[in-house]
Write an enzyme that holds these catalytic residues in place. Structure first.
Site, mmCIF file in Angstrom:
data_model
loop_
_atom_site.group_PDB
_atom_site.id
_atom_site.type_symbol
_atom_site.label_atom_id
_atom_site.label_comp_id
_atom_site.label_asym_id
_atom_site.label_seq_id
_atom_site.Cartn_x
_atom_site.Cartn_y
_atom_site.Cartn_z
ATOM 1 N N SER A 224 -33.969 5.769 40.033
ATOM 2 C CA SER A 224 -35.003 6.271 39.127
ATOM 3 C C SER A 224 -35.953 5.172 38.669
ATOM 4 O O SER A 224 -35.544 4.025 38.444
ATOM 5 C CB SER A 224 -34.313 6.881 37.901
ATOM 6 O OG SER A 224 -35.239 7.070 36.865
ATOM 7 N N GLU B 109 -36.918 4.929 35.822
ATOM 8 C CA GLU B 109 -36.424 4.499 34.498
ATOM 9 C C GLU B 109 -35.746 3.133 34.592
ATOM 10 O O GLU B 109 -35.636 2.419 33.604
ATOM 11 C CB GLU B 109 -35.434 5.524 33.949
ATOM 12 C CG GLU B 109 -36.082 6.736 33.310
ATOM 13 C CD GLU B 109 -36.840 6.400 32.030
ATOM 14 O OE1 GLU B 109 -36.224 5.841 31.108
ATOM 15 O OE2 GLU B 109 -38.044 6.689 31.960
ATOM 16 N N TYR C 241 -29.055 6.017 30.208
ATOM 17 C CA TYR C 241 -29.296 6.650 31.518
ATOM 18 C C TYR C 241 -29.794 5.610 32.515
ATOM 19 O O TYR C 241 -29.266 5.497 33.643
ATOM 20 C CB TYR C 241 -30.337 7.776 31.375
ATOM 21 C CG TYR C 241 -30.878 8.260 32.700
ATOM 22 C CD1 TYR C 241 -30.140 9.117 33.502
ATOM 23 C CD2 TYR C 241 -32.135 7.835 33.161
ATOM 24 C CE1 TYR C 241 -30.637 9.543 34.741
ATOM 25 C CE2 TYR C 241 -32.631 8.261 34.380
ATOM 26 C CZ TYR C 241 -31.879 9.119 35.165
ATOM 27 O OH TYR C 241 -32.370 9.537 36.386
HETATM 28 P P1 NAP Z 1 -31.113 17.924 37.414
HETATM 29 O O1 NAP Z 1 -32.010 19.095 37.616
HETATM 30 O O2 NAP Z 1 -30.692 17.543 36.040
HETATM 31 O O3 NAP Z 1 -29.801 18.186 38.308
HETATM 32 C C1 NAP Z 1 -28.665 17.402 38.178
HETATM 33 C C2 NAP Z 1 -27.596 17.961 39.089
HETATM 34 O O4 NAP Z 1 -26.395 17.156 38.946
HETATM 35 C C3 NAP Z 1 -27.160 19.399 38.753
HETATM 36 O O5 NAP Z 1 -26.854 20.067 39.950
HETATM 37 C C4 NAP Z 1 -25.882 19.182 37.954
HETATM 38 O O6 NAP Z 1 -24.994 20.277 37.975
HETATM 39 C C5 NAP Z 1 -25.293 18.022 38.720
HETATM 40 N N1 NAP Z 1 -24.252 17.300 37.984
HETATM 41 C C6 NAP Z 1 -24.339 16.733 36.757
HETATM 42 N N2 NAP Z 1 -23.180 16.141 36.436
HETATM 43 C C7 NAP Z 1 -22.333 16.333 37.482
HETATM 44 C C8 NAP Z 1 -21.003 15.961 37.752
HETATM 45 N N3 NAP Z 1 -20.273 15.284 36.861
HETATM 46 N N4 NAP Z 1 -20.461 16.319 38.949
HETATM 47 C C9 NAP Z 1 -21.169 17.022 39.843
HETATM 48 N N5 NAP Z 1 -22.441 17.423 39.644
HETATM 49 C C10 NAP Z 1 -23.017 17.071 38.474
HETATM 50 O O7 NAP Z 1 -31.737 16.609 38.072
HETATM 51 P P2 NAP Z 1 -32.918 16.472 39.163
HETATM 52 O O8 NAP Z 1 -34.224 16.433 38.455
HETATM 53 O O9 NAP Z 1 -32.696 17.447 40.252
HETATM 54 O O10 NAP Z 1 -32.651 14.985 39.677
HETATM 55 C C11 NAP Z 1 -31.781 14.720 40.784
HETATM 56 C C12 NAP Z 1 -31.348 13.271 40.723
HETATM 57 O O11 NAP Z 1 -32.482 12.416 40.773
HETATM 58 C C13 NAP Z 1 -30.593 12.873 39.450
HETATM 59 O O12 NAP Z 1 -29.662 11.891 39.803
HETATM 60 C C14 NAP Z 1 -31.672 12.264 38.570
HETATM 61 O O13 NAP Z 1 -31.098 11.352 37.656
HETATM 62 C C15 NAP Z 1 -32.531 11.585 39.617
HETATM 63 N N6 NAP Z 1 -33.956 11.442 39.304
HETATM 64 C C16 NAP Z 1 -34.693 12.506 38.904
HETATM 65 C C17 NAP Z 1 -36.054 12.344 38.682
HETATM 66 C C18 NAP Z 1 -36.915 13.491 38.261
HETATM 67 O O14 NAP Z 1 -38.018 13.245 37.754
HETATM 68 N N7 NAP Z 1 -36.498 14.725 38.489
HETATM 69 C C19 NAP Z 1 -36.646 11.090 38.885
HETATM 70 C C20 NAP Z 1 -35.854 10.036 39.308
HETATM 71 C C21 NAP Z 1 -34.500 10.217 39.527
HETATM 72 P P3 NAP Z 1 -25.164 21.544 36.954
HETATM 73 O O15 NAP Z 1 -26.245 22.405 37.548
HETATM 74 O O16 NAP Z 1 -23.812 22.149 36.980
HETATM 75 O O17 NAP Z 1 -25.556 20.976 35.626
HETATM 76 O O1 F7E Z 2 -39.909 12.740 29.275
HETATM 77 C C1 F7E Z 2 -41.910 12.146 26.331
HETATM 78 C C2 F7E Z 2 -40.669 11.320 26.517
HETATM 79 O O2 F7E Z 2 -37.727 13.949 29.388
HETATM 80 C C3 F7E Z 2 -41.162 12.284 29.730
HETATM 81 C C4 F7E Z 2 -35.817 12.419 34.229
HETATM 82 O O3 F7E Z 2 -35.960 13.266 35.343
HETATM 83 O O4 F7E Z 2 -37.798 11.161 34.794
HETATM 84 C C5 F7E Z 2 -37.193 11.941 33.781
HETATM 85 O O5 F7E Z 2 -37.037 11.183 32.595
HETATM 86 C C6 F7E Z 2 -41.892 11.625 28.574
HETATM 87 C C7 F7E Z 2 -41.037 10.592 27.815
HETATM 88 O O6 F7E Z 2 -38.605 12.659 31.403
HETATM 89 C C8 F7E Z 2 -40.939 15.083 24.439
HETATM 90 O O7 F7E Z 2 -40.452 10.459 25.412
HETATM 91 C C9 F7E Z 2 -42.484 13.555 24.334
HETATM 92 O O8 F7E Z 2 -41.814 9.467 27.532
HETATM 93 O O9 F7E Z 2 -39.668 14.774 30.796
HETATM 94 P P1 F7E Z 2 -38.937 13.646 30.203
HETATM 95 P P2 F7E Z 2 -38.146 11.130 31.460
HETATM 96 O O10 F7E Z 2 -37.505 10.676 30.224
HETATM 97 O O11 F7E Z 2 -39.333 10.345 31.931
HETATM 98 C C10 F7E Z 2 -37.059 9.976 35.156
HETATM 99 C C11 F7E Z 2 -37.820 9.271 36.254
HETATM 100 C C12 F7E Z 2 -35.635 10.261 35.466
HETATM 101 O O12 F7E Z 2 -35.020 9.575 36.280
HETATM 102 C C13 F7E Z 2 -34.917 11.236 34.594
HETATM 103 O O13 F7E Z 2 -33.761 11.755 35.244
HETATM 104 O O14 F7E Z 2 -42.227 12.621 27.627
HETATM 105 N N1 F7E Z 2 -41.733 13.294 25.422
HETATM 106 N N2 F7E Z 2 -42.011 14.645 23.709
HETATM 107 C C14 F7E Z 2 -40.774 14.225 25.526
HETATM 108 N N3 F7E Z 2 -39.797 14.407 26.431
HETATM 109 C C15 F7E Z 2 -38.955 15.464 26.257
HETATM 110 N N4 F7E Z 2 -37.966 15.677 27.147
HETATM 111 N N5 F7E Z 2 -39.059 16.312 25.193
HETATM 112 C C16 F7E Z 2 -40.054 16.156 24.250
HETATM 113 O O15 F7E Z 2 -40.148 16.935 23.316
#
Ligand code: NAP
Ligand code: F7E
Length: 348
Positions: free
Chosen positions: A134, A136, A157
């Site tokens: 990520s 992050e 995280y």
């Molecule tokens: P998501 O929608 O939150 O999905 C997470 C998945 O992980 C769900 O299927 C969840 O199952 C499963 N999971 C959580 N804990 C588990 C455990 N202990 N054992 C088995 N499965 C588990 O996340 P996403 O947005 O698809 O992201 C996919 C991956 O990319 C994650 O690792 C996330 O951290 C990373 N990532 C995401 C973003 C983004 O912007 N989306 C960016 C960078 C990296 P349930 O459905 O049962 O909860």
């Molecule tokens: O926040 C701000 C918050 O929770 C984006 C995950 O997929 O991307 C994701 O993490 C921004 C942040 O995503 C609210 O503070 C303001 O600056 O949608 P988010 P995230 O934290 O960037 C990274 C790449 C991952 O890897 C993670 O798995 O928006 N923000 N107000 C808020 N965010 C949330 N959730 N809720 C608010 O009310």
């Protein structure tokens, strides 16, 4: 026929990835957690009756924190490619549940690596493994962030993802496991979890436009992120695993926008004045925020020809259109006496 194993198949990315691998002719195996209610909404459209002879999607109960069951299902699935996407992926929640987030994100990844290494040892075919890193992880490092930018994580995280990245690199170097780390910047879609910023805004604004709610409570409006479309990003994951030499890549659009920009874009599309509806609640602030993420994805474009197809404007259009339809169904139900949809959930 190639076989893939996906952890996190029920999540946003897992569902798009499963869809695209099935379209490419793969047999797909997915790890799902047992839940007291069905948690397969995002992949229900892909579900096939397991009694059907030609079935190519198989779901297995398990958890990445349960190494024995994990190893058994990977062994049974006998995959060519593993896509490890499972995580407690919410940054704000990771401050409330740091140990759990670390257990799943860091130790869970180690369990997947260890299982892959052992399964590979016992058979004569290699395994290729994608690990979901990520942006992050870059945290406090200033933009633009590339593969050469140092990790300066700012949340439990992010720390768990840095650990997972380190484990993956170590298994590559120590055991020759074919592991790639994708360092993906934010990506969303109509399937995005409702407590992440983009979806939280499109769900609330479309409900406001239909008179189903009045306000949207948010945290920091000044943070900047590089938002892309999940469908494009799972294509990058697949391409990363098709090369013979494992290389880590940043995946991003190269453009960033503030949270406020997203709010304005969504409310404008619905002809709403955002300032009349958006309120600030400090509970959505993070103890340590990441100010600005903007990726430099030139390496993946140069090596693998990957470029994002969907920019923020199209992403917002797609999500608003989808959530307007969801809100219309909610209004129809309410108007026919089925009551309001419960909105009392915790929404970080
Ligand atoms: P998501 O929608 O939150 O999905 C997470 C998945 O992980 C769900 O299927 C969840 O199952 C499963 N999971 C959580 N804990 C588990 C455990 N202990 N054992 C088995 N499965 C588990 O996340 P996403 O947005 O698809 O992201 C996919 C991956 O990319 C994650 O690792 C996330 O951290 C990373 N990532 C995401 C973003 C983004 O912007 N989306 C960016 C960078 C990296 P349930 O459905 O049962 O909860
Ligand atoms: O926040 C701000 C918050 O929770 C984006 C995950 O997929 O991307 C994701 O993490 C921004 C942040 O995503 C609210 O503070 C303001 O600056 O949608 P988010 P995230 O934290 O960037 C990274 C790449 C991952 O890897 C993670 O798995 O928006 N923000 N107000 C808020 N965010 C949330 N959730 N809720 C608010 O009310």
């Amino acid at each position: 026929m190639k076989r893939a194993f996906i952890t996190g198949i029920t999540g946003q990315d897992g569902s798009y990835l499963a869809e695209s691998l099935l379209q490419r002719g793969y047999e797909v195996h997915g790890l799902i957690r047992r839940a007291s209610v069905f948690n397969t909404d995002r992949i229900d459209h892909l579900y096939q009756d397991p009694h059907d002879q030609a079935v190519r999607l198989h779901l297995h109960h398990g958890d990445v924190t349960d190494p024995l069951a994990l190893k058994r299902v990977i062994e049974e699935s006998d995959p060519d490619e593993i896509y490890h996407l499972a995580a407690q992926s919410h940054v704000r929640v990771s401050f409330d549940q740091p140990l759990y987030t670390g257990h799943v994100g860091a130790m869970g990844t180690l369990n997947v690596l260890e299982a892959a290494k052992e399964v590979e040892r016992r058979r004569d075919r290699p395994i290729r493994l994608y690990n979901a890193g990520s942006s992050e992880m870059f945290g406090a490092s200033p933009p633009p962030q590339s593969e050469d930018t140092p990790f300066r994580p700012r949340s439990p995280y992010a720390v768990s993802k840095v650990a997972a990245h380190g484990y993956a690199v170590n298994y590559r170097e120590a055991y020759g496991l074919h592991v790639v780390n994708g360092i993906l910047f934010n990506h969303a879609s109509p399937r995005r979890g409702e407590t992440f910023l983009t979806r939280k805004v499109t769900r609330a604004a479309t409900r406001i436009s239909l008179g189903l709610q009045d306000h949207l409570w948010l945290g920091n409006l000044d943070a900047r992120r590089d938002w892309g479309f999940a469908g494009d990003y799972v294509e990058a994951m697949w391409r990363m695993l098709q090369t013979d030499v494992p290389v880590d890549y940043v995946v991003a659009t190269g453009r960033s926008h503030s949270v406020r920009d997203v709010v304005v874009a969504v409310f404008d599309r619905l002809d709403l004045d955002w300032e009349a509806h958006v309120r600030i609640d400090p509970r959505y602030l993070r103890p340590t925020e990441v100010a600005h993420l903007e990726g430099d994805a030139s390496r993946i474009e140069r090596d693998l020809g990957w470029k994002p197809e969907v920019g923020l404007d199209d992403l917002v259009d797609m999500m608003v259109e989808h959530d307007l339809a969801v809100a219309e169904r909610e209004r129809l139900l309410r108007d026919h006496g089925h009551g309001d949809v419960p909105r009392g959930r915790v929404t970080p």
